[in-house]
Scaffold this motif. Structure first.
Motif, PDB file in Angstrom:
ATOM      1  N   GLY A  22       0.826  -1.208   0.000  1.00 27.34           N
ATOM      2  CA  GLY A  22       0.000   0.000   0.000  1.00 27.34           C
ATOM      3  C   GLY A  22       0.858   1.255   0.000  1.00 27.34           C
ATOM      4  N   HIS A  23       1.917   1.250   0.789  1.00 24.87           N
ATOM      5  CA  HIS A  23       2.836   2.394   0.842  1.00 24.87           C
ATOM      6  C   HIS A  23       3.496   2.613  -0.523  1.00 24.87           C
ATOM      7  CE1 HIS A  23       5.717   5.256   2.480  1.00 24.87           C
ATOM      8  NE2 HIS A  23       6.666   4.565   1.860  1.00 24.87           N
ATOM      9  N   LYS A  24       3.968   1.542  -1.139  1.00 28.59           N
ATOM     10  CA  LYS A  24       4.619   1.661  -2.449  1.00 28.59           C
ATOM     11  C   LYS A  24       3.654   2.192  -3.496  1.00 28.59           C
ATOM     12  CE  LYS A  24       8.074  -1.833  -1.562  1.00 28.59           C
ATOM     13  NZ  LYS A  24       8.560  -3.185  -1.795  1.00 28.59           N
ATOM     14  N   ILE A  25       2.463   1.610  -3.558  1.00 32.84           N
ATOM     15  CA  ILE A  25       1.475   2.039  -4.554  1.00 32.84           C
ATOM     16  C   ILE A  25       1.099   3.496  -4.343  1.00 32.84           C
ATOM     17  CG2 ILE A  25      -0.925   1.705  -5.297  1.00 32.84           C
ATOM     18  CD1 ILE A  25      -0.390  -1.355  -4.802  1.00 32.84           C
ATOM     19  N   ASN A  26       0.847   3.888  -3.102  1.00 29.41           N
ATOM     20  CA  ASN A  26       0.470   5.276  -2.827  1.00 29.41           C
ATOM     21  C   ASN A  26       1.596   6.260  -3.138  1.00 29.41           C
ATOM     22  OD1 ASN A  26      -2.221   5.016  -2.066  1.00 29.41           O
ATOM     23  ND2 ASN A  26      -1.665   4.403  -0.003  1.00 29.41           N
ATOM     24  N   ASN A  27       2.840   5.769  -3.172  1.00 29.40           N
ATOM     25  CA  ASN A  27       3.980   6.633  -3.482  1.00 29.40           C
ATOM     26  C   ASN A  27       4.478   6.477  -4.918  1.00 29.40           C
ATOM     27  OD1 ASN A  27       4.745   8.170  -0.965  1.00 29.40           O
ATOM     28  ND2 ASN A  27       4.483   6.113  -0.167  1.00 29.40           N
ATOM     29  N   GLY A  28       3.687   5.797  -5.760  1.00 27.56           N
ATOM     30  CA  GLY A  28       4.025   5.683  -7.173  1.00 27.56           C
ATOM     31  C   GLY A  28       5.212   4.777  -7.455  1.00 27.56           C
ATOM     32  N   ALA A  42      -0.764   2.694  -9.043  1.00 29.88           N
ATOM     33  CA  ALA A  42       0.445   3.403  -8.609  1.00 29.88           C
ATOM     34  C   ALA A  42       0.817   4.553  -9.541  1.00 29.88           C
ATOM     35  CB  ALA A  42       1.615   2.433  -8.497  1.00 29.88           C
ATOM     36  N   ILE A  43       0.788   4.309 -10.860  1.00 28.94           N
ATOM     37  CA  ILE A  43       1.288   5.336 -11.793  1.00 28.94           C
ATOM     38  C   ILE A  43       0.321   5.671 -12.923  1.00 28.94           C
ATOM     39  CG2 ILE A  43       3.705   4.862 -11.251  1.00 28.94           C
ATOM     40  CD1 ILE A  43       3.924   3.301 -13.870  1.00 28.94           C
ATOM     41  N   GLY A  44      -0.866   5.100 -12.906  1.00 30.79           N
ATOM     42  CA  GLY A  44      -1.880   5.437 -13.897  1.00 30.79           C
ATOM     43  C   GLY A  44      -1.804   4.567 -15.145  1.00 30.79           C
ATOM     44  N   ARG A  45      -2.734   4.830 -16.047  1.00 30.28           N
ATOM     45  CA  ARG A  45      -2.792   4.091 -17.309  1.00 30.28           C
ATOM     46  C   ARG A  45      -1.617   4.494 -18.183  1.00 30.28           C
ATOM     47  NH1 ARG A  45      -4.520  -0.053 -18.521  1.00 30.28           N
ATOM     48  NH2 ARG A  45      -4.916   0.504 -20.659  1.00 30.28           N
ATOM     49  N   PRO A  46      -1.096   3.572 -18.981  1.00 27.67           N
ATOM     50  CA  PRO A  46       0.005   3.914 -19.882  1.00 27.67           C
ATOM     51  C   PRO A  46      -0.473   4.820 -21.013  1.00 27.67           C
ATOM     52  CG  PRO A  46      -0.745   1.675 -20.301  1.00 27.67           C
ATOM     53  CD  PRO A  46      -1.491   2.170 -19.087  1.00 27.67           C
ATOM     54  N   GLN A  66       5.667  10.311 -19.426  1.00 29.30           N
ATOM     55  CA  GLN A  66       5.952  11.208 -18.296  1.00 29.30           C
ATOM     56  C   GLN A  66       6.375  10.377 -17.092  1.00 29.30           C
ATOM     57  OE1 GLN A  66       5.658  14.635 -18.535  1.00 29.30           O
ATOM     58  NE2 GLN A  66       5.170  14.322 -20.685  1.00 29.30           N
ATOM     59  N   GLY A  67       7.054  11.002 -16.145  1.00 35.62           N
ATOM     60  CA  GLY A  67       7.404  10.329 -14.895  1.00 35.62           C
ATOM     61  C   GLY A  67       8.719   9.584 -14.973  1.00 35.62           C
ATOM     62  N   ASP A  68       9.003   8.813 -13.922  1.00 41.33           N
ATOM     63  CA  ASP A  68      10.281   8.102 -13.810  1.00 41.33           C
ATOM     64  C   ASP A  68      10.340   6.823 -14.630  1.00 41.33           C
ATOM     65  OD1 ASP A  68      11.283  10.000 -12.074  1.00 41.33           O
ATOM     66  OD2 ASP A  68      10.600   8.925 -10.298  1.00 41.33           O
ATOM     67  N   TYR A  69       9.175   6.225 -14.902  1.00 43.95           N
ATOM     68  CA  TYR A  69       9.139   4.963 -15.627  1.00 43.95           C
ATOM     69  C   TYR A  69       8.866   5.223 -17.102  1.00 43.95           C
ATOM     70  CZ  TYR A  69       8.632   3.171 -10.910  1.00 43.95           C
ATOM     71  OH  TYR A  69       8.816   2.893  -9.579  1.00 43.95           O
ATOM     72  N   ARG A  70       9.514   4.476 -17.980  1.00 51.85           N
ATOM     73  CA  ARG A  70       9.271   4.614 -19.412  1.00 51.85           C
ATOM     74  C   ARG A  70       8.565   3.402 -19.986  1.00 51.85           C
ATOM     75  NH1 ARG A  70       8.970   9.160 -19.037  1.00 51.85           N
ATOM     76  NH2 ARG A  70      10.534  10.678 -19.573  1.00 51.85           N
ATOM     77  N   TYR A  71       9.067   2.207 -19.659  1.00 53.39           N
ATOM     78  CA  TYR A  71       8.492   0.979 -20.198  1.00 53.39           C
ATOM     79  C   TYR A  71       8.287  -0.023 -19.067  1.00 53.39           C
ATOM     80  CZ  TYR A  71      10.319   3.040 -24.462  1.00 53.39           C
ATOM     81  OH  TYR A  71      10.612   3.905 -25.477  1.00 53.39           O
ATOM     82  N   ILE A  72       7.098  -0.581 -19.024  1.00 56.68           N
ATOM     83  CA  ILE A  72       6.770  -1.632 -18.075  1.00 56.68           C
ATOM     84  C   ILE A  72       6.396  -2.847 -18.924  1.00 56.68           C
ATOM     85  CG2 ILE A  72       5.330  -2.331 -16.122  1.00 56.68           C
ATOM     86  CD1 ILE A  72       6.926   0.299 -15.662  1.00 56.68           C
ATOM     87  N   ILE A  78       1.230  -9.636 -15.367  1.00 67.73           N
ATOM     88  CA  ILE A  78       2.171  -9.525 -14.247  1.00 67.73           C
ATOM     89  C   ILE A  78       3.451  -8.841 -14.723  1.00 67.73           C
ATOM     90  CG2 ILE A  78       3.524 -10.796 -12.518  1.00 67.73           C
ATOM     91  CD1 ILE A  78       0.499 -11.029 -12.104  1.00 67.73           C
ATOM     92  N   VAL A  79       3.937  -7.862 -13.955  1.00 67.10           N
ATOM     93  CA  VAL A  79       5.159  -7.138 -14.318  1.00 67.10           C
ATOM     94  C   VAL A  79       6.358  -8.086 -14.271  1.00 67.10           C
ATOM     95  CG1 VAL A  79       6.724  -5.249 -13.700  1.00 67.10           C
ATOM     96  CG2 VAL A  79       4.243  -4.932 -13.494  1.00 67.10           C
ATOM     97  N   THR A  80       7.093  -8.132 -15.396  1.00 68.99           N
ATOM     98  CA  THR A  80       8.294  -8.979 -15.475  1.00 68.99           C
ATOM     99  C   THR A  80       9.564  -8.161 -15.646  1.00 68.99           C
ATOM    100  OG1 THR A  80       8.009  -9.246 -17.860  1.00 68.99           O
ATOM    101  CG2 THR A  80       7.032 -10.935 -16.436  1.00 68.99           C
ATOM    102  N   ALA A  81       9.438  -6.899 -16.070  1.00 75.84           N
ATOM    103  CA  ALA A  81      10.606  -6.023 -16.239  1.00 75.84           C
ATOM    104  C   ALA A  81      10.157  -4.577 -16.201  1.00 75.84           C
ATOM    105  CB  ALA A  81      11.324  -6.320 -17.554  1.00 75.84           C
ATOM    106  N   ILE A  82      11.072  -3.713 -15.758  1.00 72.05           N
ATOM    107  CA  ILE A  82      10.799  -2.279 -15.652  1.00 72.05           C
ATOM    108  C   ILE A  82      11.993  -1.544 -16.232  1.00 72.05           C
ATOM    109  CG2 ILE A  82      10.439  -0.343 -14.057  1.00 72.05           C
ATOM    110  CD1 ILE A  82       9.367  -2.499 -12.039  1.00 72.05           C
ATOM    111  N   GLN A  83      11.721  -0.588 -17.116  1.00 71.76           N
ATOM    112  CA  GLN A  83      12.794   0.244 -17.675  1.00 71.76           C
ATOM    113  C   GLN A  83      12.516   1.688 -17.298  1.00 71.76           C
ATOM    114  OE1 GLN A  83      13.446  -0.314 -21.849  1.00 71.76           O
ATOM    115  NE2 GLN A  83      14.885   1.375 -21.995  1.00 71.76           N
ATOM    116  N   ASN A  84      13.444   2.287 -16.562  1.00 71.37           N
ATOM    117  CA  ASN A  84      13.313   3.683 -16.152  1.00 71.37           C
ATOM    118  C   ASN A  84      13.881   4.599 -17.226  1.00 71.37           C
ATOM    119  OD1 ASN A  84      13.768   1.904 -13.624  1.00 71.37           O
ATOM    120  ND2 ASN A  84      12.656   3.672 -12.898  1.00 71.37           N
ATOM    121  N   LYS A  85      13.485   5.877 -17.146  1.00 67.39           N
ATOM    122  CA  LYS A  85      14.021   6.830 -18.112  1.00 67.39           C
ATOM    123  C   LYS A  85      15.516   7.004 -17.863  1.00 67.39           C
ATOM    124  CE  LYS A  85      13.015  11.205 -15.784  1.00 67.39           C
ATOM    125  NZ  LYS A  85      12.294  12.451 -15.884  1.00 67.39           N
TER     126      LYS A  85
END
Length: 86
Positions: A22-28, A42-46, A66-72, A78-85
């Motif tokens: 809950g803490h993680k989701i509420n903090n994006g 957590a971060i909205g619709r793509p 927008q934001g810190d994440y570019r590709y999910i 189920i999330v298998t990888a995350i690519q940040n900007k």
């Protein structure tokens, strides 16, 4: 954990996901293993979704402009990888 001073929507996330998630989701913050619903919360619709259908599963690339994440990357929701900007 007390949710005093937390909005009712945020409090609902804590009730459904528990304190840590809950803490993680509420903090994006998102992590590998999250469901697509948790990512959206957590971060909205793509901004766009690239989808590849295989014989036994569906792989998606969620694109955020927008934001810190570019590709999910998700497999069967189920999330298998995350690519940040960069």
């Amino acid at each position: 954990r007390s949710t005093d001073g937390v909005s009712s929507a945020a409090s609902d996330v804590y009730k459904r996901q528990g304190d840590e998630l809950g803490h993680k989701i509420n903090n994006g913050i998102i992590e590998i293993g999250f469901t697509e619903a948790m990512v959206e919360e957590a971060i909205g619709r793509p901004d766009s979704v690239n989808r590849t259908t295989y014989s036994y599963y569906v792989r998606e690339q969620w694109v955020y402009n927008q934001g810190d994440y570019r590709y999910i990357y998700l497999e069967d929701g189920i999330v298998t990888a995350i690519q940040n900007k960069g």
